[in-house]
Enzyme design. Structure first.
Site: not given
Ligand code: M6R
Length: 615
Positions: A2, A27, A76, A102-103, A484, A488, A491, A507, A610
């Site tokens: 949050c 966030r 969130w 937050n938490g 990666e 991308k 998400e 495999h 994020k």
């Molecule tokens: O802030 P961080 O780098 O620790 O975050 C790690 C992951 O949550 C972050 O990389 C997430 O996978 C992204 N949304 C990917 O695009």
């Protein structure tokens, strides 16, 4: 997960809070709310389910009373769905007290039962309202001393939390606390701020104070006091924010992600700057810390998501240059499996935000077991670097889009630097001149990919807007890039996507190939290894023979792929360890363009936030 902002000063707080929340919305964005205390000592509050725009519209229709003290929250959801009732702030003490959080408060059920037995009734399903009610009770029991009451509350909570609270009896005072969740102080002239990160107040001040674990802060317009949970005063650590408000603005870009993808040459250049001396890599922050790298026999890199994929590239580079075994562990798996670590282990954590709870807990766990810890982080004053023995900052600038792009490139860059630095310290790299030249050439090469492939890849994504599944294949350092590329796409465009090691194809995954199945293949340069290159070309033939639509990412001049590719995306020639920084760019553009073609919100994908600051 949050975003939190607090303000005390001479100015009306509502607009300051809303502007702070807009910068923190990455966030969490399923509901938002603000509370202010006006000059008459009346508390006003508004909260709405949905994105911040919904709250803004509601306040535009009927504003809260002008007030110079306020707190704001963007959520969130954890406990309780995204509804008006569950949104923050939560009120208590006959609606004279407001609290945001937050938490996750792990003992909230027991506390709730205790308060219910005491006759308290609740309006929401959240753990946060329990903290608010507890504060109301403590406030009454402590004769209206907000700071004392707040201390009483934080000492009863278990779990992870940042809390901010204010009471209408105390205009000009906001109290806050943190445990395993972020909170920073912004220092203004005759005004002060609190925020989940500096973005909350960056347009007002670049002077900040970092608050340590288990500390409480009180801000008034003219003073900031920080204590531990027992009330003993502590010194907060000052720092200056190195970027300004403009860096966290979208500028003329269609999305933050588009802006951040385009900023990669700069992010990489800034991460390299000041870390090359002649033909060697010397990371100034690590000077005098050679002990971190000598006398160890193992490195574990721990991270989550995209950061963990950068770690996989780092494994190849560090093993090659520093000649030491490297394992990559997802932080949430590492911590709960009793790993064999001790003072002969260096645990490197990677985090853009520096606040990811899983990664933070892995770092703490490693420290408790006697391991040496080093973090790679993009956020000054964040918790993970503070908990580590050493830190190498990436200098990607603020990353706002939920999908990580420029931070990923900066993380790989930092890992390459770290590998060469360690290699020099450990005596396994004598001459780094070729690699240093590769490093310094990277920004220009990334810029070239951005300019030469943007249109082609965007067009490709447009044609594939109805695709239901995309696969990505790579070998060696191309494997993490395949992972990666798939992440991308998942998400931000909500398309099924998977990345595989190309050698794994036979495999199992090859069963997924049917006519028309799009497959991106990352082809390594034949100059690095003719064998690996030829194996990937064979993999391409195997999937092509089964009807796959093959999109290859290959270096300029590689003609071997042409007979078997439906599309060829070209990247400039680069050394083996440096290729991932070029190959990832078209995959980022592809995901972004496909999400845009589907009409999706590229920056704020569904269900995500994020910074994942809860486990
Ligand atoms: O802030 P961080 O780098 O620790 O975050 C790690 C992951 O949550 C972050 O990389 C997430 O996978 C992204 N949304 C990917 O695009």
């Amino acid at each position: 997960m949050c975003g939190i902002v607090g303000y005390v000063g001479p100015r009306p707080s509502q607009d300051i809070l809303l502007a702070g929340l807009a910068r923190l919305e990455y966030r969490g964005y399923d509901s938002a709310g603000v509370a202010v205390i006006d000059g008459e000592g009346t508390l006003g509050m508004r909260k709405k389910a949905g994105k911040l725009a919904v709250l803004r519209d509601s306040l535009a229709d009927s504003s809260l009373p002008d007030g110079n003290t306020g707190i704001g929250h963007t959520r969130w959801a954890t406990h309780g769905g995204p509804t008006d009732e569950n949104a923050h702030p939560h009120l208590a003490d006959d609606d004279r007290l407001a609290l945001i959080h937050n938490g996750i408060i792990e003992n909230f059920a027991a506390l709730r039962d205790e308060l219910l037995a005491d006759g308290v009734s609740f309006r929401s399903e959240t753990d946060t309202e329990v903290a608010a009610a507890l504060l109301g009770r403590e406030y009454r029991n402590n004769g209206g001393d907000l700071q004392l009451a707040f201390r009483g509350v934080v000492n009863r909570l278990e779990g992870a939390f940042t809390l901010l609270a204010m009471h209408q009896d105390h205009p000009g005072l906001v109290v806050g606390a943190r445990r395993n969740s972020p909170l920073v102080i912004g220092l203004g002239e005759g005004e002060n701020f609190l925020g989940s990160d500096v973005a909350a107040f960056i347009e007002h001040t670049r002077k900040a104070l970092a608050i340590g674990q288990d500390q409480i802060v009180s801000i008034t317009p003219d003073a900031v006091t920080v204590t531990d949970f027992a009330g003993t005063p502590v010194e907060a650590e000052p720092f200056d924010v190195s970027w300004d408000a403009a860096a966290a603005e979208k500028g003329g870009w269609s999305s933050f992600m588009a802006k951040e993808v385009s900023e990669q040459p700069e992010a990489v250049a800034n991460t390299i700057r000041g870390r090359i001396q002649g033909d060697q890599v010397v990371i100034p922050e690590l000077e005098g810390l050679d002990d971190l790298f000598i006398g160890i026999n193992r490195i574990i890199i721990t991270a989550c998501g995209t950061a963990a994929y950068s770690a996989l590239v780092g494994k190849y580079a560090i093993e090659q240059w520093a000649r030491i075994p490297v394992d990559v562990e997802l932080a949430h798996e590492f911590r709960y499996r009793d790993p064999v670590i001790g003072d002969d282990t260096l645990v490197v954590s990677i985090s853009q935000s520096g606040e990811t709870m899983d990664t933070l807990m892995a770092v703490k766990y490693a420290s408790e077991r006697g391991a040496r810890t080093l973090s790679i982080c993009n956020t000054q004053g964040a918790t993970i670097p503070r908990e580590s023995d050493a830190v190498v900052y990436t200098h990607a600038g603020p990353e706002v889009a939920v999908a990580s792009t420029k931070a990923f490139s900066a993380q790989i860059t930092a890992l390459l630097l770290l590998g060469l630095h360690m290699g020099r310290v450990r005596g396994s790299v004598e001459d780094a001149s070729v690699d240093v030249a590769e490093l310094t050439a990277l920004p220009e090469k990334i810029a070239k990919v951005l300019s030469s492939e943007q249109e082609h890849v965007t067009q490709l994504a447009g044609w594939m807007a109805d695709t239901r599944s995309v696969l990505f294949l790579g070998r060696h350092v191309g494997f993490p890039i395949a992972l990666e590329g798939a992440l991308k796409l998942k998400e931000i465009s909500y398309i099924h996507a998977e990345g595989f090691a190309a050698g794994e194809l036979k495999h199992g995954p090859i069963a997924l190939i049917e006519p028309g199945q799009p497959v991106f293949v990352l082809v390594p340069s034949p100059r690095h290894s003719a064998v690996v290159h030829s194996k990937v070309v064979s993999n391409i033939q195997e999937i092509r023979a089964r009807g796959a639509r093959v999109i290859v990412v290959a270096e300029e001049g590689d003609a071997a792929v042409l007979p078997f590719a439906d599309e060829v995306i070209r990247i400039p020639l680069a050394g083996a360890m440096f290729e991932p920084l070029l190959a990832v760019v078209p995959l980022q553009i592809f995901a972004m363009a496909l999400a845009t073609a589907k009409g999706l919100d590229v920056d704020q994908p569904r269900n995500l936030a994020k910074s994942v600051t809860v486990e």
